[in-house]
Design an enzyme around this catalytic site. Structure first.
Site, mmCIF file in Angstrom:
data_model
loop_
_atom_site.group_PDB
_atom_site.id
_atom_site.type_symbol
_atom_site.label_atom_id
_atom_site.label_comp_id
_atom_site.label_asym_id
_atom_site.label_seq_id
_atom_site.Cartn_x
_atom_site.Cartn_y
_atom_site.Cartn_z
ATOM 1 N N CYS A 180 -2.070 9.003 3.325
ATOM 2 C CA CYS A 180 -2.183 8.619 1.912
ATOM 3 C C CYS A 180 -3.467 9.088 0.949
ATOM 4 C CB CYS A 180 -2.267 7.050 2.066
ATOM 5 S SG CYS A 180 -3.354 6.154 2.584
ATOM 6 N N GLU A 183 1.042 -1.300 -0.463
ATOM 7 C CA GLU A 183 -0.041 -0.734 -0.008
ATOM 8 C C GLU A 183 1.439 1.113 0.677
ATOM 9 O OE1 GLU A 183 -2.887 -0.528 -0.132
ATOM 10 O OE2 GLU A 183 -4.041 -2.471 0.786
HETATM 11 P P1 NAP Z 1 8.605 4.067 4.277
HETATM 12 O O1 NAP Z 1 9.633 5.122 3.775
HETATM 13 O O2 NAP Z 1 8.652 4.293 2.483
HETATM 14 O O3 NAP Z 1 8.751 3.424 5.323
HETATM 15 C C1 NAP Z 1 7.548 2.734 5.369
HETATM 16 C C2 NAP Z 1 8.269 1.169 6.524
HETATM 17 O O4 NAP Z 1 9.411 0.634 5.377
HETATM 18 C C3 NAP Z 1 8.888 1.616 7.457
HETATM 19 O O5 NAP Z 1 9.290 0.534 8.686
HETATM 20 C C4 NAP Z 1 10.915 1.760 7.143
HETATM 21 O O6 NAP Z 1 11.378 1.685 7.895
HETATM 22 C C5 NAP Z 1 10.422 0.971 5.967
HETATM 23 N N1 NAP Z 1 11.710 0.403 5.504
HETATM 24 C C6 NAP Z 1 12.303 1.101 4.927
HETATM 25 N N2 NAP Z 1 13.459 0.703 4.086
HETATM 26 C C7 NAP Z 1 13.041 -0.666 3.774
HETATM 27 C C8 NAP Z 1 13.564 -2.550 2.678
HETATM 28 N N3 NAP Z 1 15.148 -1.254 2.869
HETATM 29 N N4 NAP Z 1 12.945 -2.799 3.670
HETATM 30 C C9 NAP Z 1 12.365 -3.200 4.626
HETATM 31 N N5 NAP Z 1 11.693 -1.997 5.090
HETATM 32 C C10 NAP Z 1 11.874 -1.080 5.001
HETATM 33 O O7 NAP Z 1 7.232 4.897 4.045
HETATM 34 P P2 NAP Z 1 6.802 6.413 5.452
HETATM 35 O O8 NAP Z 1 7.882 7.771 5.136
HETATM 36 O O9 NAP Z 1 7.372 5.722 5.996
HETATM 37 O O10 NAP Z 1 5.139 6.716 5.366
HETATM 38 C C11 NAP Z 1 4.692 7.734 4.219
HETATM 39 C C12 NAP Z 1 4.577 7.047 3.280
HETATM 40 O O11 NAP Z 1 3.366 5.646 3.589
HETATM 41 C C13 NAP Z 1 3.645 7.718 1.679
HETATM 42 O O12 NAP Z 1 4.116 7.629 0.916
HETATM 43 C C14 NAP Z 1 2.347 7.414 2.635
HETATM 44 O O13 NAP Z 1 1.221 7.790 0.532
HETATM 45 C C15 NAP Z 1 2.892 5.991 2.387
HETATM 46 N N6 NAP Z 1 0.658 5.121 2.736
HETATM 47 C C16 NAP Z 1 0.350 4.380 2.056
HETATM 48 C C17 NAP Z 1 -0.411 4.638 2.184
HETATM 49 C C18 NAP Z 1 -1.670 3.273 1.782
HETATM 50 O O14 NAP Z 1 -2.752 2.388 2.345
HETATM 51 N N7 NAP Z 1 -1.700 3.506 0.524
HETATM 52 C C19 NAP Z 1 -0.919 4.179 3.765
HETATM 53 C C20 NAP Z 1 -0.489 4.824 4.550
HETATM 54 C C21 NAP Z 1 0.359 5.727 3.895
HETATM 55 P P3 NAP Z 1 11.995 3.050 8.415
HETATM 56 O O15 NAP Z 1 11.659 4.031 9.701
HETATM 57 O O16 NAP Z 1 13.804 2.570 9.070
HETATM 58 O O17 NAP Z 1 12.406 3.714 7.382
#
Ligand code: NAP
Ligand code: MG
Length: 484
Positions: free
Chosen positions: A283, A249
């Protein structure tokens, strides 16, 4: 110091290393010390989940539901405490944090009820042979890796854990580094509800260490991820090597189309509500408004007037209507996105700055911002700048509005404001999104339906609806010849 949770025990990382979490409303305030989980810690969590899987998956689904109903009850009893924790860590205002907890309760009820309907033998159909009976069986995949973002730290983790657990999977949860406490609160609910050791495990720390181990460890059979498109895409490529099922997502660039016949006051209320809710870090936030030129000036004027009424401040203050953004890096990224938008010719109609007066200088506060004269080819119209910025884009007519709306790599949510039934239904037909709304804001949704982003917003079997449990299960069909 906070702990990680492996095989029913709270403990430290084997490395002894920690990181500090800071309050986004006041970066000088440390709100918690969290373990930096290593690959070894994560492997121990996966092993515990693997060992617990056999007995948890064999337990009657009604028994699993009893545990989970108890967890929801505790969630609801402890709602206020959890909401305060979300505000402290994420920055969103208390009313928004309470809304997040309520959403988690509704989602959990939905998943438990859905689980009782479909997990196990659940569907028989007429078959072509006499004396034969056939039915479908839904069974759990195994260990699930749950990787969550900071913007809805409690609800996203919860709406993944409940379907996984009711389906009979065991799990390892890895929250975003910016919001580990909200996920720890969720894990404590499961612990207090009496779930057996190893069914739920929890590791904190870096995504590229703990998260990566979850994605690449062959014992993990499903990865449910919510986060950025960039990280989601990389996860999918790696998970493919072990044929691990993924549910991704991801980001959005959601638009609200406003036609000349629309109720402009209602449209502006909806746009500003979800454009600035959680400081625009939803999101499904509205980040683009695509408006017919005939009502462009009027709409902009109403938006600017609405924005002037907003009160930016600390999330725990009841007078505040918008809190800080979630962390220093996030603030820098948003301000850089704004600068780029201005360089490319977007006009600042309102806001556009970091706020430092009235004691806000220690936190990550950005004014609610309206950008006018935004064109489709600009960076700000294409990329998800996750903050309180709404880009307003004038178009000549409905056809151009649809073209502009779909001209992005994302496909999460869109809405239209109009009373023209033909245009409203044509919009639903043509919008390349998972959620299409008429006379509603882009964040409207119910747990009974899937949250299914398309294009670069979503991949795999989506969360919620009937697909929430589908993702964590595989199918078997039994054929029985009872009369030879
Ligand atoms: P993110 O930077 O992609 O991080 C999400 C999760 O992935 C965090 O727990 C992060 O850990 C982890 N992660 C990072 N690198 C990884 C890797 N190489 N392997 C496995 N896991 C890894 O996203 P965010 O900044 O937390 O959240 C914002 C984003 O979420 C926005 O783009 C938003 O649109 C999206 N979102 C989408 C929805 C939906 O339903 N479509 C809902 C809510 C949010 P770290 O904390 O260490 O970086
Ligand atoms: Mg991130």
């Amino acid at each position: 110091m906070n702990k990680i949770f492996i095989d029913g025990k709270w403990g430290d990382s084997e490395s002894g290393q920690v990181y500090l979490h800071r309050n986004p409303a006041d970066l000088t305030r440390v709100t918690g010390t969290w373990p930096k989980s290593t690959v070894k810690d994560t492997r121990a969590a996966i092993d515990a989940a693997q060992n617990a899987f056999e007995s948890w998956s064999r337990l009657n689904v009604f028994k699993r539901a009893e545990y989970l109903k108890k967890a929801v009850q505790i969630m609801s009893d402890r709602g206020e405490e959890i909401a305060s924790l979300i505000t402290l860590e994420n920055g969103k205002i208390l009313a928004e944090a309470r809304g997040e907890v309520n959403a988690a309760i509704n989602e959990a009820h939905h998943h438990i009820a859905e689980g009782l309907r479909v997990v196990g033998p659940h569907e028989s159909r007429p078959v072509s042979q006499d004396g034969m009976l056939a039915f479908a069986i839904r069974r759990p995949l195994g260990v699930a890796g749950i990787i969550t973002p900071w913007n809805f730290p409690f609800n996203v983790a919860s709406r993944k854990m409940f379907p996984a657990l009711i389906a009979g999977c065991t799990g390892v949860l890895k929250p975003a580094q910016l919001t580990p406490g909200a996920s720890a609160a969720l894990v404590k609910l499961f612990e207090e509800a009496g779930l057996p050791p190893g069914v739920v495990n929890f590791v904190t720390g870096s995504g590229s260490v703990a998260g990566e181990e979850l994605v690449t460890n062959p014992a993990v059979k499903a990865i449910s991820f919510t986060g950025s498109t960039e990280v989601g895409t990389a996860i999918n490529a790696k998970a493919g090597a072990t044929m691990t099922r993924t549910q991704l997502e991801m980001g959005g660039k959601n638009a609200t189309v406003v036609l000349a016949d629309a109720n402009l006051e209602k449209a502006v209320e909806a746009i500003c509500l979800v454009g600035y809710l959680c400081s625009g870090q939803l999101c499904t936030s509205t980040s683009r408004v695509i408006v017919e030129k005939k009502v462009y000036d009027q709409l902009l004027d109403l938006m600017v007037r609405r924005v002037k009424k907003m009160v930016v401040g600390v999330g725990s203050d009841p007078k505040t209507t918008m809190g800080p953004v979630c962390g220093e890096q996030q603030m820098k990224d948003i301000l850089a996105g704004l600068e780029k938008a201005k360089r490319e010719g977007a006009r600042l109609a309102s806001g556009g700055n970091r706020l430092t007066g009235n004691g806000l200088d220690k936190g990550c506060f950005i004014e609610p911002t309206v950008l006018a004269d935004v064109r489709s080819e600009m960076f700000i119209a294409q990329e998800e700048v996750f903050g309180p910025i709404i880009s307003v884009m004038p178009v000549n007519d409905f056809d151009e509005a649809i073209e502009v709306m779909n001209n992005v790599k994302y496909g999460l949510s869109s809405s239209i404001y109009t009373n023209d039934m033909e245009k409203a239904l044509t919009f639903i037909e043509k919008a390349d999104v998972g959620l299409a709304h008429v006379n509603l804001h882009t964040a409207a949704r119910e747990p009974q339906f899937s949250l299914a982003g398309v294009k670069m917003s979503g991949f795999g079997i989506p969360e919620s609806g009937h697909t929430g449990i589908e993702f964590f299960t595989e199918h078997k069909v039994a054929y029985i010849k009872y009369r030879l």
